[in-house]
Design a protein around this motif. Structure first.
Motif, PDB file in Angstrom:
ATOM      1  N   LEU A 188     -34.955  -2.721 -11.593  1.00 35.00           N
ATOM      2  CA  LEU A 188     -34.616  -4.060 -11.133  1.00 35.00           C
ATOM      3  C   LEU A 188     -33.238  -4.137 -10.502  1.00 35.00           C
ATOM      4  CD1 LEU A 188     -35.977  -6.199 -14.116  1.00 35.00           C
ATOM      5  CD2 LEU A 188     -37.103  -5.641 -11.961  1.00 35.00           C
ATOM      6  N   THR A 189     -32.618  -3.001 -10.213  1.00 34.49           N
ATOM      7  CA  THR A 189     -31.256  -3.021  -9.664  1.00 34.49           C
ATOM      8  C   THR A 189     -31.222  -3.729  -8.316  1.00 34.49           C
ATOM      9  OG1 THR A 189     -30.786  -0.936 -10.799  1.00 34.49           O
ATOM     10  CG2 THR A 189     -29.298  -1.589  -9.029  1.00 34.49           C
ATOM     11  N   GLU A 190     -32.149  -3.403  -7.427  1.00 37.63           N
ATOM     12  CA  GLU A 190     -32.158  -4.042  -6.109  1.00 37.63           C
ATOM     13  C   GLU A 190     -32.449  -5.534  -6.223  1.00 37.63           C
ATOM     14  OE1 GLU A 190     -34.804  -2.055  -3.529  1.00 37.63           O
ATOM     15  OE2 GLU A 190     -33.745  -0.118  -3.603  1.00 37.63           O
ATOM     16  N   THR A 191     -33.338  -5.923  -7.133  1.00 38.39           N
ATOM     17  CA  THR A 191     -33.642  -7.339  -7.303  1.00 38.39           C
ATOM     18  C   THR A 191     -32.434  -8.117  -7.812  1.00 38.39           C
ATOM     19  OG1 THR A 191     -35.934  -6.743  -7.799  1.00 38.39           O
ATOM     20  CG2 THR A 191     -35.226  -8.955  -8.391  1.00 38.39           C
ATOM     21  N   VAL A 192     -31.723  -7.548  -8.789  1.00 39.58           N
ATOM     22  CA  VAL A 192     -30.535  -8.215  -9.324  1.00 39.58           C
ATOM     23  C   VAL A 192     -29.442  -8.306  -8.256  1.00 39.58           C
ATOM     24  CG1 VAL A 192     -28.703  -8.037 -11.047  1.00 39.58           C
ATOM     25  CG2 VAL A 192     -31.074  -7.555 -11.684  1.00 39.58           C
ATOM     26  N   THR A 193     -29.257  -7.242  -7.492  1.00 36.19           N
ATOM     27  CA  THR A 193     -28.255  -7.271  -6.419  1.00 36.19           C
ATOM     28  C   THR A 193     -28.600  -8.311  -5.355  1.00 36.19           C
ATOM     29  OG1 THR A 193     -27.825  -4.920  -6.803  1.00 36.19           O
ATOM     30  CG2 THR A 193     -27.061  -5.856  -4.717  1.00 36.19           C
ATOM     31  N   ALA A 194     -29.898  -8.398  -5.007  1.00 36.00           N
ATOM     32  CA  ALA A 194     -30.315  -9.390  -4.009  1.00 36.00           C
ATOM     33  C   ALA A 194     -30.111 -10.810  -4.519  1.00 36.00           C
ATOM     34  CB  ALA A 194     -31.774  -9.160  -3.643  1.00 36.00           C
ATOM     35  N   LEU A 195     -30.323 -11.041  -5.808  1.00 35.85           N
ATOM     36  CA  LEU A 195     -30.087 -12.385  -6.357  1.00 35.85           C
ATOM     37  C   LEU A 195     -28.612 -12.758  -6.298  1.00 35.85           C
ATOM     38  CD1 LEU A 195     -32.482 -12.434  -9.458  1.00 35.85           C
ATOM     39  CD2 LEU A 195     -32.647 -13.838  -7.388  1.00 35.85           C
ATOM     40  N   HIS A 196     -27.729 -11.822  -6.634  1.00 34.99           N
ATOM     41  CA  HIS A 196     -26.292 -12.100  -6.559  1.00 34.99           C
ATOM     42  C   HIS A 196     -25.859 -12.351  -5.112  1.00 34.99           C
ATOM     43  CE1 HIS A 196     -25.022 -11.652 -10.697  1.00 34.99           C
ATOM     44  NE2 HIS A 196     -25.711 -10.518 -10.816  1.00 34.99           N
TER      45      HIS A 196
END
Length: 312
Positions: A188-196
């Motif tokens: 989920l690293t890319e998803t969390v980065t995209a949310l930020h």
């Protein structure tokens, strides 16, 4: 006048037939060889060895023959399991990617001699540009990703319809097919980065706060639990026949996948053919599930020079 006869069909249709006293042909052969060997030993040494000693020697052989005939291990008969264990014991344990046999090291090397590695023989020769697996003389294989439907949440009438559609597809099969259900880890690293990143561009502070809270929730979820994703794959294999075998096999594989997409689409299932990059990433993840994903531009070619700044 018509009449019908009820015939019981076993659940395992590939179960071998019972021919004599509930034993299969393989079991009869093992028992016959064991009995023949014991009888030959009795005829040969019956007058030279006391009966008690001969019986003590014959008992382990008889027990071994009976166990090999009727015993199983994980659903495999003991004779086949013993042969597989023997082949595994005699097979080389160190395999390397080499086109031919690995040569022995030169004699002037002062090294402790040991078993040489053997070449790794894989059934797949590589992934073609169209995404098909090249199986060499065995033809080609096409891999498609299949979506799923919730069967338990459907009504009985809808469940009957889903089963009927799946049955029509099974009856239409004209070649070997494999349904593979695999689980892979979710990052989920890319998803969390995209949310930020998107939280900074949201027009209202409440939306930005909700996005950051959701990113924190996903980060905590990934930290506390091992997240898995289920993937369903449909593998179709076609043999190469004739002079233009590869092209005809590829055409048949595409036609079978199109037919599967058309039939399974009746119950809301989508069939998506994987391209070359997706198939390569899939094979790499199957060989090493814990390895990082492949780069977006794919693996380097055989003649590419890889330097500190990347491939050239």
């Amino acid at each position: 006048m018509s009449w019908s006869e009820v015939v019981r069909i076993p659940a395992d249709v590939e179960q071998p037939d019972k021919i004599v006293w509930g034993f299969t042909a393989r079991q009869v052969v093992i028992l016959a060889v064991t009995g023949g060997a014991l009888y030959l030993a009795y005829v040969t040494f019956g007058e030279e060895i006391p009966p008690a000693a001969l019986g003590a020697l014959a008992l382990p052989v008889a027990v071994l023959g009976i166990l090999l005939a009727i015993g199983t291990h994980d659903g495999i008969s003991l004779d086949r399991f013993a042969l597989a264990a023997l082949r595994h014991q005699r097979a080389p344990k160190h395999l390397v990617t080499a086109p031919e046999d690995v040569p022995a090291p030169p004699g002037w090397i002062a090294a402790k001699p040991g078993p040489l590695p053997a070449p790794l023989r894989l059934p797949a020769r590589g992934v073609a540009g169209d995404g098909l697996l090249d199986l060499g003389p065995d033809g080609v294989a096409a891999i498609a990703e299949v979506s799923t439907v919730s069967f338990a949440l459907r009504t009985p009438e809808e469940q009957d319809g889903l089963v009927a559609v799946f049955g029509r597809w099974l009856n239409s099969l004209s070649g070997p097919v494999q349904i593979l259900v695999r689980a892979e880890r979710v990052d989920l690293t890319e998803t969390v980065t995209a949310l930020h990143d998107s939280a900074r561009q949201l027009p209202h502070p409440a939306l930005a706060s909700a996005a950051r809270e959701h990113a924190a929730f996903l980060s905590e979820l990934a930290t506390r639990h091992e997240l898995l994703r289920r993937q369903v794959l449909l593998v179709v294999r076609e043999p190469a026949v004739g002079g233009n075998g590869r092209a005809s096999a590829a055409a048949r594989a595409y036609r079978r996948l199109d037919e599967a997409a058309r039939l399974l689409g009746g119950c809301g299932i989508t069939v998506r053919l994987l391209d070359a990059a997706a198939v390569t990433a899939l094979l790499a993840s199957c060989f090493d599930p814990t390895a990082p994903p492949l780069p977006a531009d794919g693996p380097a070619a055989d003649d590419a020079v890889i330097g500190r700044g990347g491939r050239r």
